[in-house]
Design a protein around this motif. Structure first.
Motif, PDB file in Angstrom:
ATOM      1  N   ALA A 308     -27.475 -38.603  18.659  1.00  0.00           N
ATOM      2  CA  ALA A 308     -27.155 -38.249  20.584  1.00  0.00           C
ATOM      3  C   ALA A 308     -26.291 -37.250  21.041  1.00  0.00           C
ATOM      4  O   ALA A 308     -26.060 -37.340  22.263  1.00  0.00           O
ATOM      5  CB  ALA A 308     -26.248 -39.879  20.255  1.00  0.00           C
ATOM      6  N   GLY A 309     -25.094 -36.781  19.991  1.00  0.00           N
ATOM      7  CA  GLY A 309     -24.269 -35.737  20.331  1.00  0.00           C
ATOM      8  C   GLY A 309     -25.223 -34.582  21.051  1.00  0.00           C
ATOM      9  O   GLY A 309     -24.771 -33.344  21.798  1.00  0.00           O
ATOM     10  N   LEU A 310     -26.482 -34.203  20.265  1.00  0.00           N
ATOM     11  CA  LEU A 310     -26.883 -32.854  20.712  1.00  0.00           C
ATOM     12  C   LEU A 310     -28.198 -32.901  22.049  1.00  0.00           C
ATOM     13  O   LEU A 310     -28.524 -31.918  22.357  1.00  0.00           O
ATOM     14  CB  LEU A 310     -27.616 -32.515  18.822  1.00  0.00           C
ATOM     15  N   VAL A 311     -28.103 -34.242  22.696  1.00  0.00           N
ATOM     16  CA  VAL A 311     -28.291 -33.950  23.439  1.00  0.00           C
ATOM     17  C   VAL A 311     -28.574 -33.162  24.441  1.00  0.00           C
ATOM     18  O   VAL A 311     -27.007 -33.906  25.004  1.00  0.00           O
ATOM     19  CB  VAL A 311     -28.640 -35.932  23.910  1.00  0.00           C
ATOM     20  N   GLY A 312     -28.669 -32.641  25.218  1.00  0.00           N
ATOM     21  CA  GLY A 312     -28.108 -31.245  26.375  1.00  0.00           C
ATOM     22  C   GLY A 312     -27.514 -30.388  25.492  1.00  0.00           C
ATOM     23  O   GLY A 312     -26.813 -29.332  26.582  1.00  0.00           O
ATOM     24  N   ASN A 313     -27.035 -30.451  24.412  1.00  0.00           N
ATOM     25  CA  ASN A 313     -26.498 -29.285  23.555  1.00  0.00           C
ATOM     26  C   ASN A 313     -27.449 -27.653  23.284  1.00  0.00           C
ATOM     27  O   ASN A 313     -28.737 -27.543  23.411  1.00  0.00           O
ATOM     28  CB  ASN A 313     -26.271 -29.469  21.979  1.00  0.00           C
ATOM     29  N   GLN A 314     -26.880 -26.903  23.980  1.00  0.00           N
ATOM     30  CA  GLN A 314     -27.841 -25.306  24.503  1.00  0.00           C
ATOM     31  C   GLN A 314     -27.106 -24.536  23.489  1.00  0.00           C
ATOM     32  O   GLN A 314     -27.661 -23.641  23.650  1.00  0.00           O
ATOM     33  CB  GLN A 314     -28.000 -25.107  25.775  1.00  0.00           C
ATOM     34  N   PHE A 315     -26.435 -24.767  22.002  1.00  0.00           N
ATOM     35  CA  PHE A 315     -26.203 -23.548  21.848  1.00  0.00           C
ATOM     36  C   PHE A 315     -26.368 -24.001  20.038  1.00  0.00           C
ATOM     37  O   PHE A 315     -26.202 -22.932  19.451  1.00  0.00           O
ATOM     38  CB  PHE A 315     -24.220 -23.958  22.172  1.00  0.00           C
ATOM     39  N   LEU A 316     -26.113 -25.058  19.185  1.00  0.00           N
ATOM     40  CA  LEU A 316     -26.374 -25.777  17.872  1.00  0.00           C
ATOM     41  C   LEU A 316     -27.614 -24.899  17.678  1.00  0.00           C
ATOM     42  O   LEU A 316     -28.468 -25.556  18.470  1.00  0.00           O
ATOM     43  CB  LEU A 316     -25.704 -27.122  17.904  1.00  0.00           C
ATOM     44  N   MET A 317     -27.097 -24.260  16.766  1.00  0.00           N
ATOM     45  CA  MET A 317     -29.152 -23.056  16.558  1.00  0.00           C
ATOM     46  C   MET A 317     -29.155 -24.118  14.910  1.00  0.00           C
ATOM     47  O   MET A 317     -30.647 -24.012  14.207  1.00  0.00           O
ATOM     48  CB  MET A 317     -29.073 -21.865  16.206  1.00  0.00           C
ATOM     49  N   GLU A 318     -27.545 -24.148  14.446  1.00  0.00           N
ATOM     50  CA  GLU A 318     -28.175 -24.406  12.497  1.00  0.00           C
ATOM     51  C   GLU A 318     -27.410 -25.613  11.875  1.00  0.00           C
ATOM     52  O   GLU A 318     -25.451 -25.395  12.735  1.00  0.00           O
ATOM     53  CB  GLU A 318     -27.417 -23.861  11.750  1.00  0.00           C
ATOM     54  N   LEU A 319     -27.894 -26.892  11.721  1.00  0.00           N
ATOM     55  CA  LEU A 319     -27.185 -28.350  11.239  1.00  0.00           C
ATOM     56  C   LEU A 319     -27.471 -28.224   9.870  1.00  0.00           C
ATOM     57  O   LEU A 319     -28.605 -28.327   9.177  1.00  0.00           O
ATOM     58  CB  LEU A 319     -27.391 -29.478  12.309  1.00  0.00           C
ATOM     59  N   ILE A 320     -26.439 -27.521   8.737  1.00  0.00           N
ATOM     60  CA  ILE A 320     -26.341 -27.981   7.512  1.00  0.00           C
ATOM     61  C   ILE A 320     -26.327 -29.766   6.176  1.00  0.00           C
ATOM     62  O   ILE A 320     -25.218 -30.111   7.095  1.00  0.00           O
ATOM     63  CB  ILE A 320     -25.439 -26.929   6.737  1.00  0.00           C
ATOM     64  N   LEU A 321     -27.080 -30.212   6.047  1.00  0.00           N
ATOM     65  CA  LEU A 321     -26.672 -31.602   6.224  1.00  0.00           C
ATOM     66  C   LEU A 321     -27.133 -31.749   4.044  1.00  0.00           C
ATOM     67  O   LEU A 321     -26.395 -33.146   3.535  1.00  0.00           O
ATOM     68  CB  LEU A 321     -27.786 -32.610   6.370  1.00  0.00           C
ATOM     69  N   ARG A 322     -27.265 -30.896   3.699  1.00  0.00           N
ATOM     70  CA  ARG A 322     -27.723 -30.814   2.218  1.00  0.00           C
ATOM     71  C   ARG A 322     -26.696 -31.235   1.075  1.00  0.00           C
ATOM     72  O   ARG A 322     -25.740 -30.973   1.964  1.00  0.00           O
ATOM     73  CB  ARG A 322     -28.563 -29.643   1.835  1.00  0.00           C
TER      74      ARG A 322
END
Length: 516
Positions: A308-322
């Protein structure tokens, strides 16, 4: 002449004839000294470690850049001398030094003018690190990276470190500072943030003791002028809770300089805390390109909040969840429910406009096992946009073609046929998305052919005509009339020109009058 100058003179005289076998315990160490002595460009980094670190390993498997100290056999004085003379050594990592040779070695390091990165993973005792080693290197104005690991840094040492770093009078670039696993607590961090004036480009304080309520201190860190150019912040494994991340997120939402944020291993952060992170990612000033939330078991609730927070976000390229436990990677607890939120984020198929407004930036979700194929497909498309310099609009176009086989033309009818040329142009550009020379084009080609796109183009034209038969008929009549008038004007011009030519020819052929 002081003792230091005399020592230099003695070593300089002996260096011509010294036998490396007499001052080292192994062929491996002799080779390291030779490279230092000869300014071998292959030796850009040096690790000094004890022989205990290599127990169980054969000498030929040792790290090529490591000098393995065997007490009583290896001469640390000569090692320091050759380090001081090196013009190519850029990185020095101290994991061990014999007690009786620490001062001498540090004195030699002070003479070096090439070392740019200093890593200390061994407590040299008596605050030697903060009173001698770092101050000497700082005065040389060459260090751009300092790493201190496994050394207890209390409030007093943090204060001393800040004052020492402030002595860097000619700072060419922001400093990379890593203070990992040093039992640094919130008060020590406050002392550092309050006194430090040297600009930092990256700060790692992972695996310390910042604590559940360290948010106020972290906020002070972000507000400090020394951190105004900070692009990377690593506060992983500090037992930070929801309250701490709330304050941190509020401060970071005002920053445009932070690009990389690491919160991994702070398992006290629940879905509530992830909500604050979600708000940060949705903030107007947020420029974070990579965020590490590994080893946190975010589950479906966390996945939905982050999406939900990434809707409209144009900068985050990597999300690490491992998540890494017991020497193996395990699931972060995300099921189909959580992945559906990311699917909607990456490609919302509820309408063409929603697909166009989807996230076309997030290119990597690092977790084990891999995200479902339908998630990976869209991540791959977004990655093409970054690595192949593909226009974001083209990625959106591909997603539309993949998910909307029957394009609704009715919203365009209010403009009658004025928008039809734009629709036709859109389809023509869409054909270029099928280029096999483009990775993104190959993704689309695997599911739809150019013939399929052409059929949709004809279908769109048909819908326009079917939806507005009279407008289409009137448009055809206007077209015929316009063409007829154009031909008529052309014929009139041709007739006028022919008459002019006839008149000219008659004048030329008319006989001249005769006079008596």
């Amino acid at each position: 002449m002081d003792n230091r100058e005399e020592r230099h003179r003695d070593y300089d005289q002996l260096a011509r004839d010294v036998n490396l076998e007499d001052i080292t315990s192994s062929q491996h160490n002799r080779e390291v000294l030779r490279q230092l002595r000869d300014n071998d460009p292959e030796l850009k980094s040096l690790i000094i470690e004890s022989e205990e670190a290599e127990v169980g390993f054969e000498e030929d498997s040792w790290d090529l850049s490591a000098f393995v100290v065997k007490d009583g056999t290896d001469d640390i004085g000569w090692l320091g001398y050759f380090v001081s003379k090196s013009e190519v050594l850029q990185s020095l990592c101290i994991q061990y030094l014999p007690d009786g040779s620490i001062k001498e070695f540090i004195g030699w390091v002070n003479s070096n003018r090439s070392i740019q990165e200093l890593s200390i993973e061994y407590d040299l005792g008596d605050d030697t690190i903060f009173n001698d080693l770092i101050p000497m290197c700082i005065k040389n104005n060459i260090l751009n990276r300092i790493e201190i690991t496994g050394v207890n840094i209390g409030r007093e040492r943090a204060r001393r470190l800040a004052l020492v770093l402030n002595q860097q009078c000619d700072q060419k670039a922001p400093l990379w500072l890593q203070l990992k696993r040093n039992n640094l607590d919130a008060e020590g961090l406050r002392e550092l943030a309050t006194l430090l004036t040297t600009k930092l480009g990256h700060l790692c304080i992972a695996e310390n003791q910042i604590g559940m309520n360290g948010g106020e201190v972290l906020g002070a860190v972000i507000r400090s002028k020394a951190f105004s150019q900070l692009t990377g912040l690593d506060i992983g494994r500090n037992n930070i809770g929801n309250e701490g991340v709330q304050v941190l997120a509020a401060e970071l939402s005002k920053c445009t300089n932070i690009k990389n944020l690491n919160l991994s291993g702070n398992r006290a952060i629940t879905a509530v805390g992830l909500g604050f992170i979600s708000g940060l990612l949705g903030a107007e000033n947020c420029r974070i390109e990579s965020i590490d939330l590994s080893n946190m078991h975010i589950g479906d609730d966390g996945a939905e909040v982050l999406a939900a927070g990434l809707v409209g976000n144009q900068f985050l390229m990597e999300l690490i969840l491992r998540v890494y436990e017991n020497d193996e990677y395990v699931s972060a607890g995300i099921t189909d429910s959580g992945w559906s939120a990311f699917s909607k984020l990456l490609c919302n198929t509820s309408s063409i406009n929603s697909t166009y407004m989807s996230n076309h930036t997030l290119a990597q979700i690092c977790q084990y096992p891999l995200p479902p194929p339908y998630i990976c497909k869209y991540l791959q498309l977004n990655a093409f946009q970054q690595h192949q310099n593909i226009d974001t609009a083209k990625i959106a176009k591909i997603k539309i073609l993949l998910n909307h086989p029957d394009l609704d033309m009715e919203p365009f009818f209010q403009k009658q046929l004025k928008l039809l040329p734009h629709v036709m142009s859109w389809f023509q550009r869409a054909r270029s998305c099928h280029s096999n020379s483009s990775p993104s084009g190959r993704v689309l080609t695997r599911t739809q052919s150019q013939k399929h796109v052409l059929s949709r183009e004809l279908s769109a034209v048909y819908k326009f005509i079917r939806g507005m038969p009279m407008v289409a008929a009137d448009g055809y009549c206007k077209y015929v009339l316009k063409t007829a008038l154009k031909r008529k004007r052309k014929l009139q011009l041709m007739l006028q020109k022919a008459e002019e030519e006839e008149e000219w020819a008659q004048k030329r052929l008319k006989p001249e009058p005769e006079y008596d």
